[in-house]
Enzyme design. Structure first.
Site, short mmCIF file in Angstrom:
data_model
loop_
_atom_site.label_atom_id
_atom_site.label_comp_id
_atom_site.label_asym_id
_atom_site.label_seq_id
_atom_site.Cartn_x
_atom_site.Cartn_y
_atom_site.Cartn_z
N LEU B 125 1.27 -1.06 0.41
CA LEU B 125 -0.57 -0.46 0.21
C LEU B 125 0.88 1.06 -0.11
O LEU B 125 1.56 1.71 0.68
CB LEU B 125 -1.09 0.35 1.13
CG LEU B 125 -2.09 1.27 1.11
CD1 LEU B 125 -3.06 0.93 0.40
CD2 LEU B 125 -2.10 1.44 2.57
N HIS B 229 6.42 1.40 13.42
CA HIS B 229 5.87 3.29 12.90
C HIS B 229 5.37 4.03 12.87
O HIS B 229 3.91 4.17 12.22
CB HIS B 229 7.02 3.09 11.10
CG HIS B 229 7.91 4.29 10.81
ND1 HIS B 229 7.48 5.46 10.26
CD2 HIS B 229 9.44 4.06 10.88
CE1 HIS B 229 8.91 6.40 10.42
NE2 HIS B 229 9.52 5.49 10.72
#
Lengths: 338, 356
Positions: B125, B229
């Protein structure tokens, strides 16, 4: 005169005093508990008497006695089968090569494998001595007398022997190896684990350790450096055993990372070089210092005496020495120079 | 207008640009032209059904019809770990207990597994920077659910997505520093890049095979296991809203979490429905917001298209589709389309998640 003889129940108080002064060290010393010590003495006496109910549990405990005072100044033991019928745990230090041809990388990866492959070998253990005697002839007598016992009762023991040397500790009795590894799985400090190890059996504690191999690279620097390294205070013991022919293999103690020394019984210096002589009592008391042992079980005595060794099969012993060693004319003794 | 369609060879330049922009950590999009060209070729093989369904690697592009530019990509791998070996760590618990000693110690332990083998994966993605607004990210991610809904038989029951793990401002991953680096003798970037290239044999060759007891790792590394993250937090949130959950597996390099769901339980799969299209001449006037948007797919495999329309277009039996949108969807009146609300109105506020 110093002698080494099997421990008796009367020695309990003296042994207890010795043990309490030793400080922590898993596996090498005796339990700091009167009941457990009493049990140890009992096991030793039954082992000497060949009690068949012991099966793999025979273990001998000897004491160092000052004949003049009757006081106990040290202990030394042999477990006939390490683990006493239960698994005897160690880490085996090994290396794996992780290599990738494609990337041109080849890494040596150090791994500690939990193992009980040393189970059942005869184990020298339970060495404790009055601090004042370190470096004295009595120290050597205490450690080596066991070897003469083994030489004379060869059939009782296995061909391969092991002995665990105490690992590195700091001034506070903390073990860096334990702190980096074992402590995570026990939530207790080294001294406490050591206490339980003596009370509950080392196997009991070892079986609570993690079952998978340990990558050495994940341990702390201090722990890595402690792997296979002896504690300074054990240096003398180590040297003495090395002179006898023991050397470090690939096994270490699972708690403190101390080295496990190995040797074949027949390769021991004292076993190879001792001589059997026939006693002739008299009043000779000149000569070099020798370790002299009778060939008994319960009455095993190994003493330190000055004798002059001749070429023949006869050794002249002073009456006093012969009395202490409980030998008479024409009895056989094993002897070796100190 | 933005439309989702299968990726084509003409998208290579745009894709390469995005891969360069993405940088380290987006493992499935390495900035390697040949590799990306190969990915596109694989996607074409998949959508043209030139490969068996289990080897299909679907890759879709989001095209800006106004400029003809590829503005984002998203992919679905029909299966992972069939040609190569797929690795994850499983965060397991080992208990060390003795009632006699009063000990009960729980030790989190990492086990190297191939547990995701033969599962479908949501992957790759990426949305180009200028398009990161107006619910485009949701659109790009969730359009795949409509494909899954129509072609469930080509996928495994379970589907998962790997989330990029935590790294600091300098791109350092504390997990890698404590574990991977000690065994790989290379930088995280290099290991990550090699994996993206599909070169995974080095993992088997260099990775520790025995379990890793987490107490042996430093605190900084332990704390980021299963943590994403900062840039990945929105993606994590999007998946959680759709019914995906952390399944206890983490990435072997950066410790990022694996989220999984049964395809049939994915919110957009479950709630999607079919309507007949009614092409209308009227332009749509309602402005699109994330809350009033529906995704509409044409239900075609080879010519799969998805667009967005206001929810108000949906009627009892039909959906009113403006001509331009119908053209983008390549449908005409009477065709059946699949529809789902972009967002589940019932879960406006999913509680924030924590691993540690």
């Amino acid at each position: 005169m110093w002698i080494v003889r099997p421990a008796r129940h009367e020695d309990l108080a003296g042994i207890e005093q010795l043990v309490v002064g030793q400080g922590p060290s898993v596996s090498t010393t005796l339990p700091q508990s009167r009941d457990k010590l009493s049990e140890r003495i009992d096991q030793s006496l039954r082992s000497l008497a060949d009690d068949p109910s012991l099966k793999q549990g025979e273990r001998f405990l000897f004491v160092l006695e000052d004949v003049e005072t009757g006081r106990v100044h040290g202990t030394a033991g042999i477990d006939v089968h390490a683990g006493l019928g239960q698994p005897f745990y160690n880490y085996r230090c090994d290396e794996l090569i992780h290599s990738s041809h494609e990337l041109g990388v080849s890494n040596r990866v150090e791994v500690l494998y939990p193992t009980h492959e040393l189970t059942g070998r005869s184990l020298l253990c339970s060495f404790a001595i009055d601090r004042a005697l370190r470096g004295q002839p009595a120290f050597e007598l205490l450690s080596r007398a066991r070897l003469l016992f083994m030489a004379q009762h060869r059939e009782r023991f296995t061909d391969e022997l092991i002995v665990e040397i105490q690992g590195v500790q700091d001034e506070d009795g903390q073990s860096p190896f334990w702190d980096s590894l074992g402590r995570h799985f026990f939530n207790m400090d080294f001294a406490t684990a050591d206490y339980y190890s003596a009370i509950k059996s080392k196997t009991f504690i070892a079986e609570l350790m993690p079952p998978h191999p340990i990558y050495v690279t994940l341990l702390s620097d201090a722990a890595r450096q402690a792997i296979g390294r002896p504690y300074e205070a054990a240096a003398q013991t180590l040297q003495l055993l090395q002179r006898e022919g023991f050397s470090a293999g690939r096994h270490i103690d699972i708690f403190d990372g101390g080295p496990v020394l190995e040797c074949r019984l027949n390769d021991l210096y004292s076993v190879k070089n001792h001589r059997l002589k026939t006693v002739k009592r008299g009043d000779a008391s000149r000569g070099l210092a020798y370790m002299i042992a009778n060939g008994e079980n319960e009455d095993f005595r190994c003493g330190l005496a000055n004798v002059s060794d001749g070429i023949g099969d006869v050794i002249r012993l002073h009456n006093d020495v012969a009395d202490v060693l409980r030998v008479n004319d024409n009895d056989d003794v094993a002897m070796i120079a100190l | 207008m933005l439309v989702i369609r299968p990726i084509r060879n003409k998208d290579l330049d745009a894709l390469y640009g995005m891969a360069e922009e993405a940088g380290v950590g987006v493992t499935s999009l390495p900035a390697n032209r040949d590799l990306l060209a190969r990915r596109i070729a694989q996607a074409e093989d998949a959508i043209e059904q030139r490969v068996a369904p289990e080897h299909a690697r679907y890759f879709f592009a989001m095209e800006d019809l106004d400029t003809g530019r590829c503005a984002g990509v998203c992919g679905i791998d029909a299966r992972v770990g069939l040609d190569d070996v797929w690795y994850n760590y499983r965060v397991s618990t080992m208990v060390n207990a003795s009632s006699e000693l009063g000990i009960h110690v729980q030790t989190p332990t990492l086990f190297l597994t191939n547990d995701m083998t033969n599962c479908s994966e949501l992957c790759s993605l990426y949305l180009a920077e200028p398009y990161r607004q107006g619910g485009n990210g949701l659109f790009l991610s969730r359009c795949r659910s409509l494909f899954l809904a129509d072609f469930q038989e080509f996928f495994s029951d379970k589907i998962f997505a790997e989330m990029r793990g935590y790294s600091d401002e300098e791109g350092r991953s504390p997990f890698w520093e404590a574990l991977g680096r000690r065994f790989f003798s290379m930088e995280f970037q290099d290991a990550d890049y090699l994996t993206g290239l599909g070169n995974k044999s080095f993992i088997a060759e260099l990775m520790p095979k025995y379990p890793i007891y987490l107490p042996l790792l430093p605190k900084a590394a332990r704390e980021v296991i299963g943590k994403v993250h900062d840039n990945t937090r929105p993606a994590l949130h999007m998946l959680e809203e759709e019914g995906f959950n952390f399944n206890g597996l983490v990435d072997i390099f950066d410790g990022g979490p694996v989220l999984e769901a049964f395809v049939r339980n994915i919110r957009a799969v479950r709630e999607s429905f079919n309507r007949h299209a009614l092409v209308s001449r009227q332009e749509v006037e309602t402005p699109l917001t994330a809350d009033n948007t529906v995704l509409v797919s044409n239900g075609s495999f080879r010519d799969f298209r998805v667009i967005r329309l206001p929810a108000s277009c949906v009627r009892a039996d039909t959906i009113s589709i403006p001509a331009k949108a119908a053209q983008a969807l390549q449908i005409s009146s009477g065709d059946v389309v699949r529809i789902v609300a972009l967002k589940d109105k019932h879960v406006a506020n999913v509680p924030k998640r924590r691993f540690s």
